[in-house]
Motif scaffolding. Structure first.
Motif, PDB file in Angstrom:
ATOM      1  N   LYS A   3     -18.695  15.241 -38.724  1.00  0.00           N
ATOM      2  CA  LYS A   3     -18.222  14.054 -39.532  1.00  0.00           C
ATOM      3  C   LYS A   3     -17.734  14.498 -41.205  1.00  0.00           C
ATOM      4  N   PHE A   4     -17.397  14.064 -42.014  1.00  0.00           N
ATOM      5  CA  PHE A   4     -17.908  14.171 -43.386  1.00  0.00           C
ATOM      6  C   PHE A   4     -16.965  12.860 -43.921  1.00  0.00           C
ATOM      7  N   LEU A   5     -18.038  13.118 -45.313  1.00  0.00           N
ATOM      8  CA  LEU A   5     -17.449  12.100 -46.099  1.00  0.00           C
ATOM      9  C   LEU A   5     -16.699  13.145 -46.939  1.00  0.00           C
ATOM     10  N   SER A   6     -15.557  12.275 -47.762  1.00  0.00           N
ATOM     11  CA  SER A   6     -14.613  12.454 -48.544  1.00  0.00           C
ATOM     12  C   SER A   6     -14.242  11.908 -49.572  1.00  0.00           C
ATOM     13  N   ILE A   7     -15.287  12.775 -51.184  1.00  0.00           N
ATOM     14  CA  ILE A   7     -15.806  12.319 -52.108  1.00  0.00           C
ATOM     15  C   ILE A   7     -14.974  12.612 -53.271  1.00  0.00           C
ATOM     16  N   THR A  76     -17.855   6.294 -35.784  1.00  0.00           N
ATOM     17  CA  THR A  76     -16.442   6.017 -35.846  1.00  0.00           C
ATOM     18  C   THR A  76     -15.438   6.854 -34.200  1.00  0.00           C
ATOM     19  N   SER A  77     -15.058   6.777 -34.093  1.00  0.00           N
ATOM     20  CA  SER A  77     -13.688   7.345 -32.855  1.00  0.00           C
ATOM     21  C   SER A  77     -14.672   9.192 -33.491  1.00  0.00           C
ATOM     22  N   SER A  82     -12.756  12.763 -40.841  1.00  0.00           N
ATOM     23  CA  SER A  82     -13.381  12.791 -42.921  1.00  0.00           C
ATOM     24  C   SER A  82     -13.148  10.906 -42.581  1.00  0.00           C
ATOM     25  N   ARG A  83     -14.090  11.021 -44.024  1.00  0.00           N
ATOM     26  CA  ARG A  83     -13.844   9.265 -43.935  1.00  0.00           C
ATOM     27  C   ARG A  83     -13.669   8.987 -45.709  1.00  0.00           C
ATOM     28  N   GLY A  84     -12.737   8.668 -45.743  1.00  0.00           N
ATOM     29  CA  GLY A  84     -12.425   8.597 -47.273  1.00  0.00           C
ATOM     30  C   GLY A  84     -13.613   7.140 -48.043  1.00  0.00           C
ATOM     31  N   VAL A  85     -13.916   7.979 -49.338  1.00  0.00           N
ATOM     32  CA  VAL A  85     -14.996   7.032 -49.627  1.00  0.00           C
ATOM     33  C   VAL A  85     -14.879   7.189 -51.395  1.00  0.00           C
ATOM     34  N   PHE A  86     -15.141   5.582 -51.939  1.00  0.00           N
ATOM     35  CA  PHE A  86     -15.416   5.526 -53.124  1.00  0.00           C
ATOM     36  C   PHE A  86     -15.910   4.714 -54.255  1.00  0.00           C
TER      37      PHE A  86
END
Length: 97
Positions: A3-7, A76-77, A82-86
């Protein structure tokens, strides 16, 4: 599945930061947060100042933000890689050592 954070990084587009095997998230300073992994790799995220710690400011807002987002991403599943974070504080650089 990893899993990754997309920053979003100012002037550099979006960068991926791994969530798996993360062992420690530290507020290294008011403008940087470090992520230490089981492998010994350290990711440093340089960001806008969160302000010095005081009675009304913990100085750890960015660290807390990253920890929450990593936990949410890992919950998450497996198909959501990738999870977009702001972040509230602008990120100017992400480096790995």
């Amino acid at each position: 599945m990893d899993k990754f954070l997309s920053i979003p990084v100012t002037g550099q587009g979006v960068q991926l930061v791994p969530c798996n095997n993360l062992k420690l998230v530290e507020a290294a300073s008011v403008t940087s947060t470090t992520l230490t992994y089981a492998s010994g790799d350290v990711v440093t995220i340089t960001h806008a100042t969160v302000g010095a710690a005081s009675g009304s400011n913990s100085g750890t807002q960015f660290r807390q933000f990253i920890q929450r987002e990593v936990q949410d991403a890992l919950a998450t599943s497996w198909t959501h890689v990738s999870r977009g974070v702001f972040p509230q504080f602008a990120v100017s650089d992400i480096s790995i050592a």
